[in-house]
Enzyme design. Sequence first.
Site, mmCIF file in Angstrom:
data_model
loop_
_atom_site.group_PDB
_atom_site.id
_atom_site.type_symbol
_atom_site.label_atom_id
_atom_site.label_comp_id
_atom_site.label_asym_id
_atom_site.label_seq_id
_atom_site.Cartn_x
_atom_site.Cartn_y
_atom_site.Cartn_z
ATOM 1 C CD GLN A 181 5.373 -1.732 0.573
ATOM 2 O OE1 GLN A 181 4.380 -1.880 -0.146
ATOM 3 N NE2 GLN A 181 5.508 -0.702 1.413
ATOM 4 C CG HIS A 232 2.499 -5.719 -2.756
ATOM 5 N ND1 HIS A 232 2.292 -5.094 -1.558
ATOM 6 C CD2 HIS A 232 2.920 -4.748 -3.619
ATOM 7 C CE1 HIS A 232 2.560 -3.804 -1.680
ATOM 8 N NE2 HIS A 232 2.951 -3.576 -2.920
ATOM 9 C CD GLU A 254 2.993 -1.310 -5.608
ATOM 10 O OE1 GLU A 254 1.969 -1.474 -4.904
ATOM 11 O OE2 GLU A 254 3.997 -0.691 -5.201
ATOM 12 C CG HIS A 283 8.306 -2.812 -3.575
ATOM 13 N ND1 HIS A 283 7.614 -4.008 -3.525
ATOM 14 C CD2 HIS A 283 7.400 -1.851 -3.247
ATOM 15 C CE1 HIS A 283 6.366 -3.790 -3.186
ATOM 16 N NE2 HIS A 283 6.206 -2.480 -3.000
ATOM 17 N NE ARG A 304 3.398 -1.171 5.930
ATOM 18 C CZ ARG A 304 2.092 -1.403 6.016
ATOM 19 N NH1 ARG A 304 1.666 -2.390 6.795
ATOM 20 N NH2 ARG A 304 1.243 -0.692 5.321
#
Length: 452
Positions: free
Chosen positions: A103, A105, A140, A290, A309
């Site tokens: 995936q 972000h 994140e 990642h 994804r």
Amino acid sequence: MYTIHPVPKRYAWGSRSSLQRMFHLDGADAQGPLAEMWFSGHAQSPSMLDMPSADGTTRMIALTDAIAQDPDGMVGARGANEFGPVLPFLFKTIAADEPLSLQVHPVGFQARAGFNIENRQGIALDAPERSFKDMNAKSEMVVALEPFLASVGFASHSFALRNLQLLRSPIAQRMVDAFASGGRHGDDSFADADMMMPVAATVWPESRKRIFRAFHTAVTAPASDPDALIDDINTAAAHATHSRNIMAFDFALRAARAFPGDTSVLALLMMNPVRLEEGESVFLPTGVPHAYIYGTGAEIMTNSDNVLRAGMTVKHKDIVNLLQCVDCRPTSPVNPSDARLGALLMRDVVFYKPGVSEYVLAYGHVDDTRAWPIVERLAVRYDALVQQMRGRAAVPHAGPRVLLCTQGEVVCTTQTDTRTLRQGEAVFIPASDGGVRISGTSGSYLMASTPF
């Protein structure tokens, strides 16, 4: 401070024991895989708080509603002015028994555009085919609570080629071609990949375009024979000699077994394999591809649930948007404990500061008799930084905080209250409570906060 209840997330890749044990679940709550526990102010999955009523009873209220009713008291005037009346971070514990999705972000403008487009298309916010759940960019950070395995960002060309050249698969060989010769003048064999590059690719160096073409090949290829794919990875792994290459093949093999025939697992051979021991961490900026492979950790991010994804999932894939967002620069994984970003190590606490304005994380231990071995181990690993930073005070205290006891018990004291928390219990500490002191005789904790 107020008791906060986590929101459980049950995905097929989750652990059947780790979070159940940490949060002392039993009966039906302990059955099946449990992937994440959210301490959340996200509009789609808010945590509930226990708050006192005027009549002396306790009522449950969503954290989002509590903040809306008193933004200055709950998140502080500075936080409310900078981020609005919201909790700017989303804090989770995560436990994976199997690999989860490959995936990316999105950055801010991509999140806003995608959110508005899907709204115009009439896709419900909770629809399984929805990619953009909010308008926020999402970075994140993960801190390992047990050994944690992940593939993070693109590795060097030489690393990827050493891995891919050991495979017989036609898809892998096409990925090799993308690295070696794709995009040469007059060569249109990767025209389909070039058409899906983002606008920014017009100024990319050729090396970055080759990474994109190889990655595109892996995530857009049709499913292959599951047994043949596993056999090919197994055979190639036997010829790998360096520990990092061996680890990359191990991750790809785990993924190939979990997702039979999914050729996107070959993308893991292009990426940095990472093993984190307890207390070690990795930061994932927006756009970095990642995949988490295995382990239990604490995860903190901007207040977003945006996930694009490309494979290794039974959930909705959005390869088109992912390819528009993916960062194709080869980089080493960014550890918030290294000299570029900085973590502060004191006797019984580590502060992870990834350099974003929404969040920091503390992982601490209370013990009257001995120093925490994790701090000693990290001190050895980051000796130069520790000598510069050790002993400097940097405890965040002016913003909203979530405190979770992860082992034993800890005592949390603010200006207005004192609570004893046992393993799996957590409190939300509003900005108006001021500073926090953590004490006790034996226990560990995590504290998520804004870096004010």
